[in-house]
Design an enzyme around this catalytic site. Structure first.
Site, PDB file in Angstrom:
ATOM      1  N   LYS A   1      -7.474  -1.087   6.902  1.00 15.99           N
ATOM      2  CA  LYS A   1      -7.982  -1.898   5.772  1.00 15.99           C
ATOM      3  C   LYS A   1      -7.009  -3.008   5.417  1.00 15.99           C
ATOM      4  O   LYS A   1      -7.412  -4.090   5.009  1.00 15.99           O
ATOM      5  CB  LYS A   1      -8.385  -1.053   4.568  1.00 15.99           C
ATOM      6  CG  LYS A   1      -7.385  -0.122   3.986  1.00 15.99           C
ATOM      7  CD  LYS A   1      -8.040   0.687   2.835  1.00 15.99           C
ATOM      8  CE  LYS A   1      -7.160   1.821   2.391  1.00 15.99           C
ATOM      9  NZ  LYS A   1      -7.382   3.048   3.157  1.00 15.99           N
TER      10      LYS A   1
ATOM     11  N   HIS B   1       0.859  -1.192   0.000  1.00 15.45           N
ATOM     12  CA  HIS B   1       0.000   0.000   0.000  1.00 15.45           C
ATOM     13  C   HIS B   1       0.888   1.233   0.000  1.00 15.45           C
ATOM     14  O   HIS B   1       1.952   1.234   0.600  1.00 15.45           O
ATOM     15  CB  HIS B   1      -0.903   0.010   1.235  1.00 15.45           C
ATOM     16  CG  HIS B   1      -2.057   0.947   1.117  1.00 15.45           C
ATOM     17  ND1 HIS B   1      -3.239   0.593   0.502  1.00 15.45           N
ATOM     18  CD2 HIS B   1      -2.217   2.223   1.505  1.00 15.45           C
ATOM     19  CE1 HIS B   1      -4.074   1.615   0.537  1.00 15.45           C
ATOM     20  NE2 HIS B   1      -3.469   2.631   1.135  1.00 15.45           N
TER      21      HIS B   1
ATOM     22  N   SER C   1      -5.921   4.679   8.814  1.00 17.28           N
ATOM     23  CA  SER C   1      -6.656   4.418   7.576  1.00 17.28           C
ATOM     24  C   SER C   1      -6.004   3.258   6.807  1.00 17.28           C
ATOM     25  O   SER C   1      -6.664   2.298   6.411  1.00 17.28           O
ATOM     26  CB  SER C   1      -6.657   5.698   6.725  1.00 17.28           C
ATOM     27  OG  SER C   1      -6.945   5.418   5.384  1.00 17.28           O
TER      28      SER C   1
ATOM     29  N   ARG D   1     -12.348  12.818   4.956  1.00 15.11           N
ATOM     30  CA  ARG D   1     -11.048  13.513   5.095  1.00 15.11           C
ATOM     31  C   ARG D   1     -10.672  14.182   3.782  1.00 15.11           C
ATOM     32  O   ARG D   1     -10.133  15.287   3.759  1.00 15.11           O
ATOM     33  CB  ARG D   1      -9.966  12.498   5.510  1.00 15.11           C
ATOM     34  CG  ARG D   1     -10.092  12.064   6.972  1.00 15.11           C
ATOM     35  CD  ARG D   1      -9.200  10.876   7.265  1.00 15.11           C
ATOM     36  NE  ARG D   1      -7.817  11.131   6.989  1.00 15.11           N
ATOM     37  CZ  ARG D   1      -6.973  10.247   6.434  1.00 15.11           C
ATOM     38  NH1 ARG D   1      -7.383   9.038   6.110  1.00 15.11           N
ATOM     39  NH2 ARG D   1      -5.732  10.562   6.224  1.00 15.11           N
TER      40      ARG D   1
ATOM     41  N   ASP E   1     -13.356   3.045   7.426  1.00 16.85           N
ATOM     42  CA  ASP E   1     -12.325   3.779   6.677  1.00 16.85           C
ATOM     43  C   ASP E   1     -12.902   4.337   5.384  1.00 16.85           C
ATOM     44  O   ASP E   1     -12.560   5.438   4.976  1.00 16.85           O
ATOM     45  CB  ASP E   1     -11.106   2.899   6.375  1.00 16.85           C
ATOM     46  CG  ASP E   1     -10.064   3.699   5.588  1.00 16.85           C
ATOM     47  OD1 ASP E   1      -9.643   4.756   6.087  1.00 16.85           O
ATOM     48  OD2 ASP E   1      -9.718   3.309   4.456  1.00 16.85           O
TER      49      ASP E   1
HETATM   50  N1  URA Z   1      -3.887   5.967   1.735  1.00 15.85           N
HETATM   51  C1  URA Z   1      -4.866   5.556   2.571  1.00 15.85           C
HETATM   52  O1  URA Z   1      -5.421   4.470   2.405  1.00 15.85           O
HETATM   53  N2  URA Z   1      -5.216   6.354   3.584  1.00 15.85           N
HETATM   54  C2  URA Z   1      -4.630   7.547   3.815  1.00 15.85           C
HETATM   55  O2  URA Z   1      -4.988   8.199   4.768  1.00 15.85           O
HETATM   56  C3  URA Z   1      -3.606   7.968   2.946  1.00 15.85           C
HETATM   57  C4  URA Z   1      -3.259   7.159   1.898  1.00 15.85           C
END
Ligand code: URA
Length: 443
Positions: free
Chosen positions: A187, A82, A183, A168, A161
């Site tokens: 996930k 990620h 966040s 956000r 999220d």
């Molecule tokens: N990627 C995410 O999943 N969440 C964030 O807050 C920033 C980047």
């Protein structure tokens, strides 16, 4: 739930208990806390931060807001990656099928575009017919059958999220280490992983430009992962220029397909191979980094990685012919060029300005409900350090209308600086590796 005292306490520098965070996340996910109260609380977190126990409670509550993917015996090691968000960052589109093609199982849950950065989900949705709203069962079955599924959060997976992320994005509350960490990790931890690789961006186009902040975010996420029995490694990578050339949803899909054909831009491929190498090491599929890299390079060269993407597109309802005929992807009606106004050296290509331009052209969102125009974007040919002559093509513009074209021209004029002397060195592409044992400087 009475939220005002919680907002006031956070605003005044106090902390919430674990029970309060759990109740709040639960109530918000159910729709019992209005967005305006949640945004006030998020802003208080941006300004005041979270204590360690609060971050742990928030992350766990967000993860527990939905179900977790779980797999039966016999599924290969499950490793995901990620990114904290970049401009032109199409790494996931290349890496998920590439990793799966060497035997890693990748249950990838991604997000939509956030702020000036693009989102993997929006990019995937530019493939005609492609579905990202897989049920947990469908995702699990697809990972068991193909080794990879690419999906978004649904009501089933980390729904808190999903709501918070969109809120956000629309309320200026992205740039906070604890909110980003919670966040991302909530996930990812819902994916039932055996390991996680994080791409933490630094530089002017990152949500957290300063390397110290990037390292704090990396250490925070590594700690959250390790404490929850998910071995986690983070690489800190450069976002002081866009990654690769294309910025914009369908344009990035086309570049990712080219990369899987073995013609990816060098910087994109380097980041893909280094992150993929970490995935292979976590999966136990290679003894060292050079061996991991060879396996990944072989999978691109043999076409196995491209075929894996084809299988994913087919399985998720997309048009697999886009892999052979990128002209089937959405195309903007107007295509123009941005030319160098003077001869000289490209001093900077500001990713944030480029990302904001793509959003303003319709490729991203200003408010939660904004539709996305998949076709618009920029293909930036100029790289910092290039020598260019007057009139050289610095970028291609793909616009919906004349307004978008004019906006893109103005943005490119401010994003791409040309000076008389060669600029200093850009940030190293991959500068640090962060693990449970600490921070290793790579460059
Ligand atoms: N990627 C995410 O999943 N969440 C964030 O807050 C920033 C980047």
């Amino acid at each position: 739930m009475f939220v005002i005292p919680l907002i006031q306490r956070k605003r005044d520098g106090g902390s919430l208990t674990g029970d309060e965070w759990r109740a709040l996340v639960h109530a918000y996910a159910r729709g019992d806390v209005p967005d305006y109260q949640m945004s006030a609380l998020l802003m208080a977190v941006v300004c005041r931060g979270l204590e360690e126990h609060e971050l742990a409670a928030l992350t766990d509550a967000m993860c527990a807001s939905g179900a977790r993917l779980s797999f039966g015996p016999g599924v290969p090691p499950r490793i995901d990656k990620h990114s904290t968000g970049g401009v032109g960052d199409k790494v996931s589109l290349v890496l998920a099928p590439l990793a799966a093609s060497i035997g890693i199982a990748v249950p990838m849950i991604s997000g939509r575009g956030l702020g000036h950065t693009g989102g993997t989900l929006d990019k995937l949705l530019s493939i005609p017919g492609f579905r990202v709203d897989l049920s947990l069962d469908d995702a699990r079955r697809q990972v068991e059958r193909l080794g990879v599924a690419m999906l978004g959060q649904t009501e089933e997976i980390a729904p808190a999220d999903r709501k918070l992320y969109a809120l956000r994005d629309a309320t200026g509350t992205v740039e906070a280490i604890p909110l980003m960490a919670a966040s991302i990790m909530s996930k990812k931890l819902a994916e039932g992983l055996d390991g996680l690789v994080l791409d933490v961006k630094r530089g002017s186009g990152a949500f957290l430009p300063a390397v110290e902040d990037g390292l704090t975010l990396a250490r925070t996420m590594v700690r959250l992962g390790e404490e929850r029995h998910c071995p986690t490694v983070a690489l800190v990578t450069a976002m002081d220029r866009p990654l690769g050339r294309s910025c914009g949803n369908a344009l990035e899909v086309a570049e990712a397909i080219e990369a899987l054909r073995g013609h990816g831009p060098q910087d994109l491929m380097e980041v893909v191979l280094q992150l993929g190498g970490e995935m292979a090491l976590l999966a136990g599929l290679a003894d060292d980094r050079p061996a991991a890299r060879r396996r990944l390079e072989d999978a691109v060269a043999s076409g196995a990685a491209l075929e894996k993407l084809r299988a994913v597109v087919e399985a998720q309802g997309g048009d697999p012919l886009v892999l052979d005929e990128p002209g089937r992807l959405p195309r903007a009606p107007l295509i123009g060029e941005h030319l160098a106004p003077v001869a000289g050296h490209v001093a900077a290509v500001e990713p944030r300005v480029i990302g904001e331009a793509v959003v303003a052209m319709g490729g991203g969102r200003h408010v939660m409900e904004d539709p996305i125009d998949p076709a618009v974007g920029l293909v930036v040919r100029a790289r910092p350090g290039d020598r260019v002559e007057r009139g050289a093509v610095l970028a291609e513009i793909h616009a919906r209308d004349e307004r978008g074209m004019a906006l893109a021209r103005a943005s490119l004029a401010s994003a791409i600086a040309i000076g008389p002397e060669p600029p200093g060195a850009p940030l190293p592409l991959v500068s640090h590796r962060v693990t449970a044992s600490g921070v290793e400087a790579l460059a």
